[in-house]
Each structure stands twice: as C-alpha cells, then as structure tokens.
Write a protein that holds these residues in place. Structure first.
Motif, PDB file in Angstrom:
ATOM      1  N   LEU A  31      -2.848 -81.715  48.500  1.00  6.14           N
ATOM      2  CA  LEU A  31      -3.073 -82.863  47.629  1.00  6.14           C
ATOM      3  C   LEU A  31      -2.367 -84.119  48.142  1.00  6.14           C
ATOM      4  O   LEU A  31      -2.898 -85.223  48.064  1.00  6.14           O
ATOM      5  CB  LEU A  31      -2.589 -82.498  46.221  1.00  6.14           C
ATOM      6  N   LEU A  61     -12.375 -83.317  37.867  1.00  6.01           N
ATOM      7  CA  LEU A  61     -12.946 -84.428  38.631  1.00  6.01           C
ATOM      8  C   LEU A  61     -14.184 -83.926  39.358  1.00  6.01           C
ATOM      9  O   LEU A  61     -14.216 -82.802  39.838  1.00  6.01           O
ATOM     10  CB  LEU A  61     -11.955 -84.958  39.669  1.00  6.01           C
ATOM     11  N   SER A 101      -4.597 -92.851  43.566  1.00  9.88           N
ATOM     12  CA  SER A 101      -3.279 -92.373  43.120  1.00  9.88           C
ATOM     13  C   SER A 101      -3.326 -91.724  41.745  1.00  9.88           C
ATOM     14  O   SER A 101      -2.640 -90.730  41.500  1.00  9.88           O
ATOM     15  CB  SER A 101      -2.295 -93.537  43.065  1.00  9.88           C
ATOM     16  N   ALA A 102      -4.116 -92.285  40.832  1.00  8.91           N
ATOM     17  CA  ALA A 102      -4.219 -91.703  39.498  1.00  8.91           C
ATOM     18  C   ALA A 102      -4.824 -90.302  39.583  1.00  8.91           C
ATOM     19  O   ALA A 102      -4.380 -89.387  38.895  1.00  8.91           O
ATOM     20  CB  ALA A 102      -5.070 -92.598  38.595  1.00  8.91           C
ATOM     21  N   HIS A 103      -5.828 -90.142  40.458  1.00  2.52           N
ATOM     22  CA  HIS A 103      -6.417 -88.805  40.631  1.00  2.52           C
ATOM     23  C   HIS A 103      -5.379 -87.816  41.141  1.00  2.52           C
ATOM     24  O   HIS A 103      -5.362 -86.651  40.731  1.00  2.52           O
ATOM     25  CB  HIS A 103      -7.583 -88.854  41.622  1.00  2.52           C
ATOM     26  N   ILE A 104      -4.532 -88.263  42.051  1.00  2.00           N
ATOM     27  CA  ILE A 104      -3.515 -87.348  42.594  1.00  2.00           C
ATOM     28  C   ILE A 104      -2.597 -86.872  41.475  1.00  2.00           C
ATOM     29  O   ILE A 104      -2.283 -85.686  41.370  1.00  2.00           O
ATOM     30  CB  ILE A 104      -2.755 -88.026  43.759  1.00  2.00           C
ATOM     31  N   GLY A 105      -2.201 -87.786  40.584  1.00  2.09           N
ATOM     32  CA  GLY A 105      -1.387 -87.384  39.442  1.00  2.09           C
ATOM     33  C   GLY A 105      -2.133 -86.403  38.543  1.00  2.09           C
ATOM     34  O   GLY A 105      -1.598 -85.378  38.132  1.00  2.09           O
ATOM     35  N   PHE A 106      -3.379 -86.703  38.269  1.00  4.60           N
ATOM     36  CA  PHE A 106      -4.174 -85.876  37.360  1.00  4.60           C
ATOM     37  C   PHE A 106      -4.412 -84.484  37.943  1.00  4.60           C
ATOM     38  O   PHE A 106      -4.204 -83.460  37.280  1.00  4.60           O
ATOM     39  CB  PHE A 106      -5.498 -86.593  37.073  1.00  4.60           C
ATOM     40  N   ILE A 107      -4.842 -84.443  39.217  1.00  4.36           N
ATOM     41  CA  ILE A 107      -5.110 -83.148  39.864  1.00  4.36           C
ATOM     42  C   ILE A 107      -3.840 -82.305  39.891  1.00  4.36           C
ATOM     43  O   ILE A 107      -3.853 -81.104  39.640  1.00  4.36           O
ATOM     44  CB  ILE A 107      -5.653 -83.359  41.299  1.00  4.36           C
ATOM     45  N   SER A 108      -2.735 -82.972  40.199  1.00  8.68           N
ATOM     46  CA  SER A 108      -1.460 -82.264  40.256  1.00  8.68           C
ATOM     47  C   SER A 108      -1.105 -81.656  38.902  1.00  8.68           C
ATOM     48  O   SER A 108      -0.643 -80.517  38.820  1.00  8.68           O
ATOM     49  CB  SER A 108      -0.390 -83.257  40.711  1.00  8.68           C
ATOM     50  N   SER A 109      -1.362 -82.395  37.837  1.00 11.49           N
ATOM     51  CA  SER A 109      -0.967 -81.922  36.507  1.00 11.49           C
ATOM     52  C   SER A 109      -1.801 -80.725  36.041  1.00 11.49           C
ATOM     53  O   SER A 109      -1.371 -79.985  35.170  1.00 11.49           O
ATOM     54  CB  SER A 109      -1.050 -83.063  35.484  1.00 11.49           C
ATOM     55  N   GLY A 162      -2.585 -78.279  38.034  1.00  9.65           N
ATOM     56  CA  GLY A 162      -2.169 -77.114  38.800  1.00  9.65           C
ATOM     57  C   GLY A 162      -2.827 -76.941  40.150  1.00  9.65           C
ATOM     58  O   GLY A 162      -2.595 -75.944  40.831  1.00  9.65           O
ATOM     59  N   VAL A 163      -3.630 -77.912  40.548  1.00  9.89           N
ATOM     60  CA  VAL A 163      -4.337 -77.802  41.827  1.00  9.89           C
ATOM     61  C   VAL A 163      -3.501 -78.475  42.915  1.00  9.89           C
ATOM     62  O   VAL A 163      -3.056 -79.608  42.736  1.00  9.89           O
ATOM     63  CB  VAL A 163      -5.732 -78.462  41.721  1.00  9.89           C
ATOM     64  N   ASN A 164      -3.237 -77.772  44.013  1.00 11.73           N
ATOM     65  CA  ASN A 164      -2.440 -78.416  45.066  1.00 11.73           C
ATOM     66  C   ASN A 164      -3.119 -78.454  46.431  1.00 11.73           C
ATOM     67  O   ASN A 164      -2.564 -78.982  47.373  1.00 11.73           O
ATOM     68  CB  ASN A 164      -1.041 -77.798  45.166  1.00 11.73           C
TER      69      ASN A 164
END
Lengths: 392, 392
Positions: free
Chosen positions: A26, A141, A149-157, A159-161
């Motif tokens: 990610l 998504l 950057s917002a997607h990176i925060g969302f994807i991270s939250s 559990g996807v890495n």
C-alpha cells in the motif's frame, strides 16, 4: 482538420494497451490505478466503539449509576453491566455488550464510584455501531480508482496492505529541432534554449510516471528514423516535440511514414496547438507536439494526459473541469477552438494576457485553461466558461 | 476555543524558520520555492523570429519577389535582401535584418525562383520581435514561487539552468494510540488498523516533501516524552496523530507540557477536527491531529499544509479555493464551523454523504472541502459556498 472534441474522443477510446497487473504494498501504491476492487477485510468499526470520553452505561431507572470499571482505547475488557451500572470509557474504546449508551463526561457529576446525569439517555447514544463505516466483504474502492492519499488511509483502515495495480505505461520523450541548444551552453545566433524536454519530464514526474531521460535527435533522416524506430518499439507512448510539418526538412514526418505509423489525426482546429499529430504503431501511441512551449504544454494536458490515464486503467481520465464566470472581457477574431491561460479567483476565472503560443510566461501565473469552442469571438464578464484546472 | 479564521491566521504568520538556501539544477527544482528572483539571461526570442513557414521578404513595389536563398530553424545565415527580394524561411528561423515581413507559404504561388502574392504585406507581419516574450535582465519569476512544470519550461527557455531554492522543512510523523495495530497483522478485539501514518506519509510525498518513516510510540509516559523530545529537537515540524485530551492516560499532553512546548492553540471551533493542538518549541512547530482519519486529513490540508508552505518560503500558502454553487441541500444543527467533503461537478459542488469524522470513505470520492462558517444551519441548492480544492 479534426475538431477538438473528436480528437479527444479518439484519444479516450484508444484503450488497447495490454496492461500488466502487479501487486504492490500500500505504501508504494500512490498514483497507481487499482486493477481490482478493494474489498473490506473487516467490519469498520470492528466493535461497538465509543465516540466520546465518558461513561458507558446500562440504562437504568434512576439518574445515578455505579461505576464498576474502566475501558481505555485499545483495551479488550468486556465488563458485564447490569441495569444502573457504568464503566468509565474513552473515545475509540470498545463498549461492553451489556451497555446501551455512552454519557459524555462534560455532562456528568462524579462522586466516588457514583455518577449522576441530568440527561435522559437514548439507547445507542455516542456509540458507533459495528460496520457503520463499512461492512466486511463490502466494496471499499472500485477497480480503476487512481490511488490518492485519502485512499491510502481508507484502504489501510479496512485491513488491506497489498493491492493489485496496473503497471504504468513506459514513455519516451524525443526532442527534435536544429534550433535547440541545451540550457547552460552559449546561445549562438539563430538558436533558442531547449525547454520542452525538461518541462515534459517534470509534468510526467508530477503525475508519478517513470521519468525517462530526454532523447535529443540529430537533424538528419538517418538519426531520426533510427531513434524513432527504437523508441516506438520499446515504449507504450512516444512524445516527440518539435512537431511535424510538410516539406523537405521534415525528417520526423518522413520517418513516421516510413516506420508505418498510422495517422489517427494530424492538425486539430485549435489555438494553440494546431499542428498536433497523433498516430499508432501496434499498441504504441505516438504524439508529435508543436515546438512552441505553451502549445506543447496545452497539448500535453488536453491530449497526452488523458491517453496516459486511459492506458494505465484509470477510470478518471481528464483533469477536473467546471463552468465558471469569466472575470474578464475577451475579444478575438479566431475561428478555431481556443485554450486560454487563466487563473481561478474566489468568484470566477480571469483570462491572462500573453496568449500567443510561444508565450510561456503567462503559464507562470496560470492554474487553469479556459476552453472556448470554435467561433467564439466575444466573452463578456459574467459569461460562464468551461475551465480546466491545471494540476497545481 | 479559537475560531477557524484565527487559528489559520496564527499558522500563516508563524514564519520563524531559519531557511537554508541551496542551489539546485533546474531538473531537480520541481516543488521547491525560489529563494531569489529569476532574471532572464537573454532576450526571448533572441532574434527576430519567423512565426510561420513561408517567405521572408524585403517589401517591394510589386507583388512578385525573387527568392535568393533559404533559412531553416537553427540556421545562422543572414542574407542581405534588397527591395523585391525574398528568402524561403521556416517557423522559428531568424529573419534577416533586411527583411520586414514574412509571407505565409499557403498564400504564395511559386515559379522557379520567383514568388507571387495577392496580399499587401504589412511591415512586421509574422515576425516575432526580439524580446517579445521577455527582455534580458527582466524579471522572469519572483522569489517565493513554488516551481511547477510550466515554470521549469519557462526558466529553461530564458537560459537559466541552476536556481537558488529554500530547503524543505524536515518533518516527523509520530503515531500514538494503544488501540492501533499495524496493517497486515491480526486484529484483536478492541483494536483498529493504523491508517493515519500511511495517509500522512503519502500526503507529504505528493507535495514533494522528504517522507519520514512513521514513528510509533508506545503508550506510556517514558516512551512518549523520549520520542517527542528527540523528534522535536531534530525537526522543523512534528505531526502527532492520536490527538491530545485531558486526563490520566494523555501521555502526549503531559509530555508536551513537560517538554515546555508552548501552546499556540488547542481546540478549534470546527467539525471535524475540534481537538486540534498547535504548539511551538523554539522554531519547531508541533501539531497534534485528531485520531479520526477524516479529521486528521482535514486538519492536514487546512492547517499543516499552509504551515509547511510558509516554512519553505512559498508565497502561495493555501490550496486553491473558490465560491461555487451548491448542488445539494444540507441541514445541520451544528454551531461550529464545518468542513464538508464534497465533489466538484461541471456546474457547482455536491456535498457528499458520510460526513462523520470517523468516515474516510467519503474522501474516496471527494476532491474538495466546503467550508461553512459558524452557525450555518441550512444550505439550499444554488447557494454559493466556499470550496477548497483538494490536490487530486
């Protein structure tokens, strides 16, 4: 001569690149387009979560509660509360199953292990339900999203890495023109400094593309056909600056013809950037951008940029645009469609001076392009104009 | 509790960093702010330049001219033309001193070394005068400009290949919160995945800042004061996520106090992001952003971003914003100022659902924030709203 709208349509439908899918962590995914839907691995929040600092209660008959424990964010305690009992709780902490409301600490009076409230608590108050934001296995998504950057925060939250993304198109920049001298050298009579190469490189870098070295080609037929032949076979996109024209000194035009590059369009009814060429050989796209720097910049954002986004599998292919009130009057005898350098203000968009295609200085101030359709001769203050936002 | 406008004013005036000036090659200058004015080293164009393919003539009495030579772009020939003579000339080529107009090839008939025109040529026609775009020693770009791709093209064209820029501020990201688990690990009850660290890193990377490793701090006082002490003394800006609150578990708040960090403001009358902290120690700025991802993102673009731009010497410190028509109705009982996730459309701006501060999913779609001042309870379709454009 093709119209702007038709030329853009041809670009946007030219999606014939065989895209390579790769898995990246990610952290490295910024600016890549998703090759698959992202599905949430968890309920978010994963538990009933307190949205406030206060007291989680099992709603009772009276206005006072007995405090039997404490739960901080990150704790995994699960107290068993009976009616009239409470636990001290903090924002983000898990609310016990036996609690049905959280009282805000500011509205509580505390005495030893007893708390008093004047509120009548509603069931569910200040508790974020499980999966309020997203449910496990729900779509987070869509494939085709270009990751910001917002997607990176969302994807991270959720559990996807690691994510599957499309590889970027490989791009070559070829600069032609006998009049060009590399910046930093002495400028002989009749020459100008080469500026399109560095400009195109930095535009590509800003959009997170792999930035190629600029290739300068000597002004003779043999060098031109050799360089174009190799760059076309090695890349998804070749951007030639210096343009093509007709006549005995047009080595680029002759080379493209003899390399069997198929012309998709040549010359667009626009200003600046009329002598734009777009062609294909196999799956490789070839642009010849006009040599004038401001025309090259306009053609990049209006034609090359959407093609690159298309080739990389992004669902959003064009710069943001919107209709704004013009803050300027503008008159022109131009019958071609026009792209005007402009700057957005609080209450509309202002047309800048210096619209000649050789004029790059106005781009120093510009953060937008106004698109005027063919045969637009007058813009009056207050008229709505289509405004394309440049990416800075 | 401070108002949004006051908090922003405090940020923008906080320009006390001792900036380091460095010389970089133009290729490496993207995203840096100019530490000095850029002065053109040349007249641009440096010579009288043909803007068309055609014939440079010495205007004579009749409509035919004798062609005595040829000048391509990049040539340094200087033919001596007498009245009624012409040279074949190409776009970008130097026009001889003895020529006073260029005729476009499309309007010419050629027979051997003679050409005929039906036009009455105007003096200066199709000739770009020396220095039309910029004069030698004239200001090309002002100190404080943050260099974008168009600037790189422009600076390159005026012969400058090294520029003096300000070094970037050094930035640390410190993530706190006992409830946070690194993405990719198993999620125990009561925990959530850490997402602010990766999000902040990618926001900084997108703005061409040096991207620090995210520092995770253990949830105890000793670790917290040690980590904050060292990051504050080593950096220009420390961004803490997880926020500060009051109470016995607020190790961050206690550590900042014991490190003698001066509070500039704590708590802003806004939603999301009320518990924002901004403090200073010496020349170092310390932010504690709320732990909620969407609140952290909003606080980054509204407060941290302008501070970073200020510290790096950029004259433009804030995201572009403009007043747009709302395409949505919106009702709220909120008395605080609000930042609403929104998406710009052709004819205005649409307010997105999912405005809760824990909701990052709406940011997946958003490309703008709408700012509503305090006590704005109703927005009706067509109302003008202040719209801040996010950088994607």
């Amino acid at each position: 001569m093709i119209k702007v709208e038709e030329a853009r349509k041809l670009i946007l439908t030219c999606d014939d690149r065989v895209r390579h899918v790769m898995e990246v962590s990610l952290e490295d995914a910024l600016g890549y387009s998703l090759a698959e839907d992202i599905i949430s691995l968890i309920d978010m929040p994963p538990f009933r979560q307190s949205s406030m600092d206060g007291y989680a209660i099992n709603i009772g008959d009276s206005s006072n509660y007995k405090v039997i424990g404490e739960i901080k964010a990150g704790d995994n305690h699960d107290f068993h509360l009976t009616s009239g009992e409470a636990v001290r709780i903090y924002t983000g902490a898990p609310v016990p199953d036996t609690s049905n409301a959280v009282l805000i600490q500011e509205k509580i009076e505390v005495e030893d292990d007893q708390i008093f409230t004047e509120e009548t608590p509603d069931s569910g108050m200040n508790i974020r339900p499980i999966g309020e934001q997203i449910r496990k296995d729900e779509l987070a998504l869509k494939a085709g999203v270009r990751i910001n950057s917002a997607h990176i925060g969302f994807i991270s939250s959720v559990g996807v890495n690691k994510v599957k993304v499309y590889s970027k198109p490989s791009i070559a920049i070829v600069v032609t023109g006998n009049e060009l001298v590399t910046n930093g050298l002495v400028l002989p009579y009749g020459k100008v400094y080469e500026s399109n190469g560095p400009m195109l490189r930095s535009m590509l870098a800003s959009e997170q593309y792999n930035v190629p070295e600029v290739i300068r080609v000597e002004d003779n037929y043999e060098s031109t056909i050799y360089t174009l032949g190799t760059t076309i076979s090695d890349n998804d996109v070749v951007i030639i600056t210096g343009g093509i024209s007709v006549g005995k000194y047009d080595f680029v035009g002759r080379a493209l013809k003899n390399l069997n590059v198929q012309e998709i369009f040549y010359k667009v009814n626009q200003k600046p950037g009329k002598p734009l060429f777009y062609g294909k050989k196999g799956n490789t796209s070839i642009f010849a951008l006009p040599g004038n720097p401001a025309a090259a910049l306009t053609c990049f954002y209006i034609y090359v940029y959407p093609l690159l986004k298309t080739l990389e599998g992004a669902s959003k292919k064009e710069l943001n645009s919107l209709n704004l009130s013009s803050l300027s009057n503008y008159n022109s005898k131009e019958t071609r469609a026009q792209f005007l350098k402009a700057v957005i203000q609080e209450d509309g968009v202002q047309i800048l001076g210096g619209q000649s295609s050789a004029m790059l200085s106005a781009f120093g101030e510009a953060n937008a392009l106004i698109f005027l359709p063919e045969n637009t001769f007058n813009i009056t203050k207050g008229d709505k104009v289509k405004t394309i936002l440049l990416p800075w």
